[in-house]
Design a protein around this motif. Structure first.
Motif, PDB file in Angstrom:
ATOM      1  N   ALA A 150       1.009  -1.226   0.157  1.00 35.46           N
ATOM      2  CA  ALA A 150      -0.181  -0.139   0.187  1.00 35.46           C
ATOM      3  C   ALA A 150       0.838   1.229   0.001  1.00 35.46           C
ATOM      4  O   ALA A 150       1.982   1.160   0.264  1.00 35.46           O
ATOM      5  N   ILE A 151       0.443   2.461  -0.431  1.00 33.34           N
ATOM      6  CA  ILE A 151       1.026   3.697  -0.273  1.00 33.34           C
ATOM      7  C   ILE A 151       1.171   4.167   0.872  1.00 33.34           C
ATOM      8  O   ILE A 151       0.199   4.416   1.720  1.00 33.34           O
ATOM      9  N   GLU A 152       2.324   4.296   1.352  1.00 37.25           N
ATOM     10  CA  GLU A 152       2.827   4.864   2.602  1.00 37.25           C
ATOM     11  C   GLU A 152       3.688   6.035   2.571  1.00 37.25           C
ATOM     12  O   GLU A 152       4.182   6.297   1.807  1.00 37.25           O
ATOM     13  N   GLU A 153       3.917   6.548   3.831  1.00 41.24           N
ATOM     14  CA  GLU A 153       4.951   7.462   3.842  1.00 41.24           C
ATOM     15  C   GLU A 153       6.267   7.004   3.710  1.00 41.24           C
ATOM     16  O   GLU A 153       6.607   6.145   4.470  1.00 41.24           O
ATOM     17  N   PRO A 154       7.335   7.603   2.900  1.00 42.11           N
ATOM     18  CA  PRO A 154       8.558   7.249   2.839  1.00 42.11           C
ATOM     19  C   PRO A 154       9.375   7.003   4.234  1.00 42.11           C
ATOM     20  O   PRO A 154       9.465   8.088   4.971  1.00 42.11           O
ATOM     21  N   THR A 155      10.059   6.274   4.477  1.00 42.52           N
ATOM     22  CA  THR A 155      10.862   5.989   5.623  1.00 42.52           C
ATOM     23  C   THR A 155      12.208   6.897   5.539  1.00 42.52           C
ATOM     24  O   THR A 155      12.602   7.042   6.497  1.00 42.52           O
ATOM     25  N   THR A 156      12.691   6.935   4.371  1.00 40.74           N
ATOM     26  CA  THR A 156      13.803   7.676   4.086  1.00 40.74           C
ATOM     27  C   THR A 156      13.856   9.037   3.950  1.00 40.74           C
ATOM     28  O   THR A 156      14.952   9.743   4.026  1.00 40.74           O
ATOM     29  N   GLU A 157      12.671   9.568   3.703  1.00 45.57           N
ATOM     30  CA  GLU A 157      12.546  11.009   3.414  1.00 45.57           C
ATOM     31  C   GLU A 157      11.276  11.451   4.290  1.00 45.57           C
ATOM     32  O   GLU A 157      10.306  12.120   3.738  1.00 45.57           O
ATOM     33  N   LYS A 158      11.102  11.420   5.581  1.00 45.93           N
ATOM     34  CA  LYS A 158       9.990  11.900   6.248  1.00 45.93           C
ATOM     35  C   LYS A 158      10.035  13.372   6.445  1.00 45.93           C
ATOM     36  O   LYS A 158      11.134  14.006   6.575  1.00 45.93           O
ATOM     37  N   THR A 159       8.815  13.724   6.541  1.00 46.08           N
ATOM     38  CA  THR A 159       8.584  15.329   6.571  1.00 46.08           C
ATOM     39  C   THR A 159       7.751  15.477   7.837  1.00 46.08           C
ATOM     40  O   THR A 159       6.630  14.888   8.197  1.00 46.08           O
ATOM     41  N   VAL A 160       7.751  16.809   8.452  1.00 48.50           N
ATOM     42  CA  VAL A 160       7.013  17.253   9.444  1.00 48.50           C
ATOM     43  C   VAL A 160       5.655  17.687   8.802  1.00 48.50           C
ATOM     44  O   VAL A 160       4.344  17.708   9.032  1.00 48.50           O
ATOM     45  N   ARG A 161       5.799  18.268   7.585  1.00 49.87           N
ATOM     46  CA  ARG A 161       4.952  19.085   6.817  1.00 49.87           C
ATOM     47  C   ARG A 161       4.900  18.857   5.305  1.00 49.87           C
ATOM     48  O   ARG A 161       6.008  18.694   5.021  1.00 49.87           O
ATOM     49  N   GLY A 162       4.051  18.227   4.672  1.00 49.03           N
ATOM     50  CA  GLY A 162       3.873  17.967   3.327  1.00 49.03           C
ATOM     51  C   GLY A 162       3.157  16.833   3.117  1.00 49.03           C
ATOM     52  O   GLY A 162       2.633  16.024   4.122  1.00 49.03           O
ATOM     53  N   PRO A 163       3.208  16.013   1.771  1.00 47.97           N
ATOM     54  CA  PRO A 163       2.321  15.142   1.470  1.00 47.97           C
ATOM     55  C   PRO A 163       3.099  13.615   2.347  1.00 47.97           C
ATOM     56  O   PRO A 163       4.222  13.892   2.416  1.00 47.97           O
ATOM     57  N   ARG A 164       2.080  12.834   2.595  1.00 50.86           N
ATOM     58  CA  ARG A 164       2.568  11.674   3.193  1.00 50.86           C
ATOM     59  C   ARG A 164       2.801  10.533   2.345  1.00 50.86           C
ATOM     60  O   ARG A 164       3.069   9.474   2.534  1.00 50.86           O
ATOM     61  N   GLU A 165       2.446  10.601   0.815  1.00 53.62           N
ATOM     62  CA  GLU A 165       2.590   9.753  -0.080  1.00 53.62           C
ATOM     63  C   GLU A 165       3.896   9.326  -0.546  1.00 53.62           C
ATOM     64  O   GLU A 165       4.607  10.220  -0.507  1.00 53.62           O
ATOM     65  N   GLY A 166       4.279   8.026  -0.674  1.00 49.64           N
ATOM     66  CA  GLY A 166       5.389   7.665  -1.272  1.00 49.64           C
ATOM     67  C   GLY A 166       5.396   6.423  -2.293  1.00 49.64           C
ATOM     68  O   GLY A 166       4.226   6.081  -2.323  1.00 49.64           O
TER      69      GLY A 166
END
Length: 515
Positions: A150-166
């Motif tokens: 499933a589409i998840e937040e990237p573990t190597t490029e996490k952000t506090v603000r912004g899209p969560r899709e990876g």
């Protein structure tokens, strides 16, 4: 520019086929396919005959686990069983097969192939092959349906603000994530296959009116020269198409964030996506991109610029702190304040090793802990790296193996390295080089090492673009998205050279002050 299409899309590749021509006999074609896929327990063969009208005998072949069974049942088997061909169609198998393709098969993607290579390529790629008695060929029906992450937040490029899709491992899903963000027909997707055995589907993505034709052509030329039997990740391609294969600095970018990739494409860059990996490549790639984060464009530009300055200083400190400490303590003690020098001398009084050995020992231990923390399961990885560093550092000081100032130096070095995850490898190598030159030549060696590093960076190129593009420029438009991030209304031009075909972004006007 040559656009390589998958072999199964072509009907004119018969002269290059390694197999003899297909037979109109259904049993013979099925038996040949069984022999080719010998000992493959996932191969499924189903013989189908219609229940009404003139007899129509077909064979359905696919690989279990790579297809959607419901789609096969509703889109192929049921329509063929219920089909009633006309008498003139039944006399000509070619006409009958065309009628089945146009009016019977209830799936959106159906092609015809009269070559064994095409049938095999379709089966191994997750398509179903429909054979007809009397016709030397088959229908290639797209019924792919395997499970994907499933589409998840990237573990190597996490952000506090912004899209969560990876990105995921599905190429089609990744292309959909890009298309959702750029609803413009100028966005181009061109497909090719790489890997003599894996036949890995690869997509070249760019904006037609922004990307340089020279860069696109150069990318295709380099991809065509790739000679590997298996491609599992874009890292394979990155190593083979980069300009400087022996440089520790990457000249091909990578990301697993759709928003980051789209922003680079809109600047005129070209992206490469590969089936089976969530990481996409972007070219050309310049040095300042190592200090940019997607979150910089979602927060206030003052704070974003401050963060970038911290990353640049962190990279410089990461390679300089150990070398500068050794140079000052060993060769230039007169440059150190007296009280500080006495404190360092007292701390090192019982340490049996020279300063350079101390530094190499502690840096090696820190890298071991960092690597262990990255490889150990997430639940205990951070605890091991943090607790291990604290315990080992304190124990080493108490045992007089290393001095307390060296622990501080190595700790600062490690922390500043973590500010730039993309530069971890190059920073480690540059740090060791500076340590070596400083150990032999003191401060002169440190500055010689820095000079050599700058010369090396200035000599690098990425697909015809200078690797240090934007560094040292005196033109305001060239530095508005480098070490600092200017306001959106002020970044009205794309990067020079990369977006030269259409540099103007047409941004919103500067907001007026409110009374």
């Amino acid at each position: 520019m040559k656009n390589k299409q998958p072999a199964l899309n072509s009907e004119a590749a018969g002269t290059l086929s390694a197999y003899p021509p297909l037979s109109p006999s259904l049993e013979e074609t099925v038996e040949r396919l069984r022999k080719i896929f010998n000992n493959d327990g996932t191969l499924r063969v189903r013989i189908i005959e219609n229940s009404q009208g003139a007899p129509v005998r077909c064979g359905l072949i696919y690989v279990d686990g790579m297809v959607d069974r419901n789609l096969i049942q509703t889109g192929i088997i049921k329509p063929v069983l219920a089909y009633q061909p006309a008498e003139e169609e039944h006399r000509d198998p070619k006409v009958l097969m065309e009628r089945i393709r146009l009016t019977v098969i209830d799936t959106p993607d159906v092609m015809v192939s009269e070559e064994m290579d095409g049938l095999i390529g379709a089966v191994v790629s997750g398509k179903a092959v429909l054979l007809l008695e009397g016709y030397a060929g088959g229908l290639l029906i797209n019924v792919q349906g395997w499970d994907s992450r499933a589409i998840e937040e990237p573990t190597t490029e996490k952000t506090v603000r912004g899209p969560r899709e990876g990105f995921t491992e599905s190429l089609l899903v990744n292309l959909t994530l890009i298309r959702r963000r750029v609803r413009d027909p100028d966005l181009k997707f061109e497909f090719t296959e790489i890997g003599t055995r894996s036949k890995t589907q690869t997509c070249i993505c760019y904006m037609g009116s922004l990307a340089s034709p020279d860069i696109i052509k150069e990318l295709y030329d380099r991809l065509e020269k790739v000679e590997l039997d298996l491609i599992l990740d874009t890292g394979y391609l990155s190593e083979l198409i980069r300009d400087e294969p022996y440089s520790p600095f990457e000249t091909v970018g990578s990301t697993e964030r759709p928003d980051t990739l789209v922003s680079k494409i809109m600047e005129g860059r070209v992206a490469v996506l590969v089936e089976g990996t969530p990481f996409a490549l972007t070219v050309p790639y310049v040095f300042v991109e190592n200090f940019q984060a997607s979150e910089d464009y979602y927060i206030n530009y003052y704070f974003a610029s401050f963060n970038r300055v911290l990353r640049v200083l962190g990279a410089f400190m990461s390679i300089s702190i150990p070398a500068a400490y050794i140079a000052l303590v060993t060769y230039a003690q007169e440059m150190v304040p007296t009280l500080l020098l006495l404190s360092i001398a007292t701390a090192r009084q019982s340490v049996p090793f020279p300063t350079i050995v101390e530094a190499l020992l502690m840096l090696t231990i820190f890298e071991v802990l960092r690597e262990a923390g990255a490889r150990i399961p997430t639940s205990i990885g951070q605890a091991v790296s943090i607790v291990g560093a604290l315990v080992l550092g304190q124990a080493a000081v108490d045992a007089r193996i290393v001095s307390a100032p060296m622990v501080i130096v190595v700790g600062l070095t490690g922390i500043t390295t973590l500010l730039n995850p993309r530069l971890t490898g190059p920073l480690i190598i540059a740090r060791l080089v500076l340590l070596g030159t400083t150990f032999f030549l003191g401060l002169y060696g440190y500055f010689f090492g820095l000079l050599g590093l700058v010369i090396h960076l200035m000599s690098l190129r990425s697909f015809g673009v200078s690797y240090m593009l934007g560094v040292g420029s005196i033109r305001p438009q060239d530095i508005k998205d480098t070490t600092i991030r200017a306001p959106w209304w002020d970044m009205n031009l794309r990067p020079a050279v990369i977006g030269m075909r259409n540099r103007r972004r047409k941004p919103p006007k500067r907001p007026a002050k409110r009374s």
